[in-house]
Design an enzyme around this catalytic site. Structure first.
Site, PDB file in Angstrom:
ATOM      1  N   LYS A   1     -14.877 -20.368   9.923  1.00 19.31           N
ATOM      2  CA  LYS A   1     -15.806 -21.486   9.659  1.00 19.31           C
ATOM      3  C   LYS A   1     -17.184 -20.998   9.216  1.00 19.31           C
ATOM      4  CE  LYS A   1     -15.975 -23.361  13.820  1.00 19.31           C
ATOM      5  NZ  LYS A   1     -15.114 -22.586  14.718  1.00 19.31           N
TER       6      LYS A   1
ATOM      7  N   ARG B   1     -17.021 -31.690  17.971  1.00 19.72           N
ATOM      8  CA  ARG B   1     -15.841 -31.027  18.523  1.00 19.72           C
ATOM      9  C   ARG B   1     -15.024 -31.995  19.380  1.00 19.72           C
ATOM     10  NH1 ARG B   1     -18.372 -25.572  18.427  1.00 19.72           N
ATOM     11  NH2 ARG B   1     -16.880 -24.054  19.148  1.00 19.72           N
TER      12      ARG B   1
ATOM     13  N   ARG C   1     -13.952  -8.269  15.561  1.00 25.39           N
ATOM     14  CA  ARG C   1     -15.235  -8.865  15.174  1.00 25.39           C
ATOM     15  C   ARG C   1     -16.391  -8.227  15.941  1.00 25.39           C
ATOM     16  NH1 ARG C   1     -15.812 -15.291  14.739  1.00 25.39           N
ATOM     17  NH2 ARG C   1     -15.791 -15.383  16.996  1.00 25.39           N
TER      18      ARG C   1
ATOM     19  N   ARG D   1     -19.366  -9.939  20.954  1.00 20.59           N
ATOM     20  CA  ARG D   1     -20.021 -11.075  21.598  1.00 20.59           C
ATOM     21  C   ARG D   1     -19.361 -11.347  22.943  1.00 20.59           C
ATOM     22  NH1 ARG D   1     -20.090 -15.928  17.375  1.00 20.59           N
ATOM     23  NH2 ARG D   1     -18.802 -16.941  18.936  1.00 20.59           N
TER      24      ARG D   1
ATOM     25  N   ARG E   1     -12.103 -20.458  25.316  1.00 21.50           N
ATOM     26  CA  ARG E   1     -12.445 -21.186  24.079  1.00 21.50           C
ATOM     27  C   ARG E   1     -11.216 -21.842  23.465  1.00 21.50           C
ATOM     28  NH1 ARG E   1     -14.964 -16.506  21.157  1.00 21.50           N
ATOM     29  NH2 ARG E   1     -15.521 -17.816  19.393  1.00 21.50           N
TER      30      ARG E   1
HETATM   31  P1  AMP Z   1     -19.127 -21.536  18.088  1.00 25.38           P
HETATM   32  O1  AMP Z   1     -19.902 -20.395  17.512  1.00 25.38           O
HETATM   33  O2  AMP Z   1     -19.029 -22.721  17.188  1.00 25.38           O
HETATM   34  O3  AMP Z   1     -17.773 -21.106  18.625  1.00 25.38           O
HETATM   35  O4  AMP Z   1     -19.974 -22.079  19.359  1.00 25.38           O
HETATM   36  C1  AMP Z   1     -20.408 -21.200  20.389  1.00 25.38           C
HETATM   37  C2  AMP Z   1     -20.686 -21.993  21.655  1.00 25.38           C
HETATM   38  O5  AMP Z   1     -21.718 -22.971  21.437  1.00 25.38           O
HETATM   39  C3  AMP Z   1     -19.519 -22.810  22.197  1.00 25.38           C
HETATM   40  O6  AMP Z   1     -18.588 -22.034  22.929  1.00 25.38           O
HETATM   41  C4  AMP Z   1     -20.274 -23.814  23.088  1.00 25.38           C
HETATM   42  O7  AMP Z   1     -20.714 -23.242  24.295  1.00 25.38           O
HETATM   43  C5  AMP Z   1     -21.487 -24.147  22.236  1.00 25.38           C
HETATM   44  N1  AMP Z   1     -21.190 -25.290  21.318  1.00 25.38           N
HETATM   45  C6  AMP Z   1     -21.151 -25.237  19.974  1.00 25.38           C
HETATM   46  N2  AMP Z   1     -20.845 -26.435  19.432  1.00 25.38           N
HETATM   47  C7  AMP Z   1     -20.697 -27.289  20.474  1.00 25.38           C
HETATM   48  C8  AMP Z   1     -20.383 -28.680  20.564  1.00 25.38           C
HETATM   49  N3  AMP Z   1     -20.139 -29.422  19.466  1.00 25.38           N
HETATM   50  N4  AMP Z   1     -20.326 -29.256  21.791  1.00 25.38           N
HETATM   51  C9  AMP Z   1     -20.546 -28.523  22.893  1.00 25.38           C
HETATM   52  N5  AMP Z   1     -20.828 -27.193  22.887  1.00 25.38           N
HETATM   53  C10 AMP Z   1     -20.916 -26.573  21.686  1.00 25.38           C
END
Ligand code: AMP
Length: 217
Positions: free
Chosen positions: A13, A85, A124, A156, A167
């Site tokens: 993404k 999400r 990664r 990370r 996740r």
């Molecule tokens: P990502 O890089 O998109 O996987 O997001 C990293 C982290 O940010 C996630 O594991 C959540 O803790 C937080 N996060 C990102 N987007 C959302 C969302 N739409 N709703 C709730 N938490 C989010």
């Protein structure tokens, strides 16, 4: 034009979002990046993000809507990555945009198998300083363990095995439901994410161009 890009962890993404934003001059709104920034200031958020859990959904919705209202009033042409999400997050975003005479024009789901995503995550590495993401196999850094900005590359915290497990659990429990919901509404475009970056990008660009053409007719 407003675009939503959905996909499991490591579906590509972020990479596709950056390329699309450059090409179409879209504003890149990544709630993952926002959450990582917030986690530098707030221990509660850091605990959530590092463990792979999600920030309470209403809190994230409020954050995004406040940000758009107060920091970027009237902003158009946004690419939402990682948000929404959940079904209620989608509905809240759609309602907010509609009250401003705008809409979500297209939702893409970047589909990759869990096996492929796990393979990508283990290779990664992320720059501690600027957040740039490398893949040790497909996109390695020029100098081992270091980013071009000089920052150190690390795994990370939420890319560690337990974070990845959590996740995927959240993805299955929430985002897959949103994907099915949008699919039933005929709002979803599924993109095969298990191809070369350029091939996926080409596909997305074609879709966006055809939607833009429809809008201008
Ligand atoms: P990502 O890089 O998109 O996987 O997001 C990293 C982290 O940010 C996630 O594991 C959540 O803790 C937080 N996060 C990102 N987007 C959302 C969302 N739409 N709703 C709730 N938490 C989010």
């Amino acid at each position: 034009m407003n675009i939503v890009l959905l996909g499991s962890p490591a579906s590509g993404k972020g990479t596709q979002a950056e390329l699309l934003c450059q090409k179409f001059g879209l504003y890149h709104l990544s709630t993952g990046d926002i959450s990582r920034e917030l986690s530098k200031k707030e221990a509660r958020i850091k605990e959530i993000v590092d463990s792979g859990k999600l920030i309470p959904q209403e809190e994230m919705t409020m954050y995004v809507i406040n940000f758009l209202t107060k920091e970027k009033p009237g902003l158009k042409n946004i690419l939402f990555e990682g948000f929404p999400r959940f079904i209620p997050q989608y509905e809240a975003l759609e309602a907010f945009l509609k009250t401003n005479g705008d809409d979500i024009d297209v939702v893409f789901s970047l589909d990759v198998s869990k096996e492929e995503a796990v393979r990508r995550i283990s290779a990664r590495r992320t720059c501690q300083k600027c957040g740039r993401v490398y893949n040790l196999i497909t996109n390695p850094p020029k100098i081992a363990d270091f980013c071009e900005c000089g920052g150190k590359l690390v795994l990370r915290k939420d890319d560690e095995p337990e974070g990845v497990r959590v996740r995927f659990e959240y993805y299955k429990e929430n985002t897959e439901k949103l994907i099915d919901y949008l699919d039933q509404k005929g709002k979803l475009v599924r993109i095969n994410g298990e191809r070369l970056i350029e091939e996926i990008q080409e596909d997305l660009v074609k879709w966006i161009n055809s939607i833009q053409n429809l809008k201008t007719k």
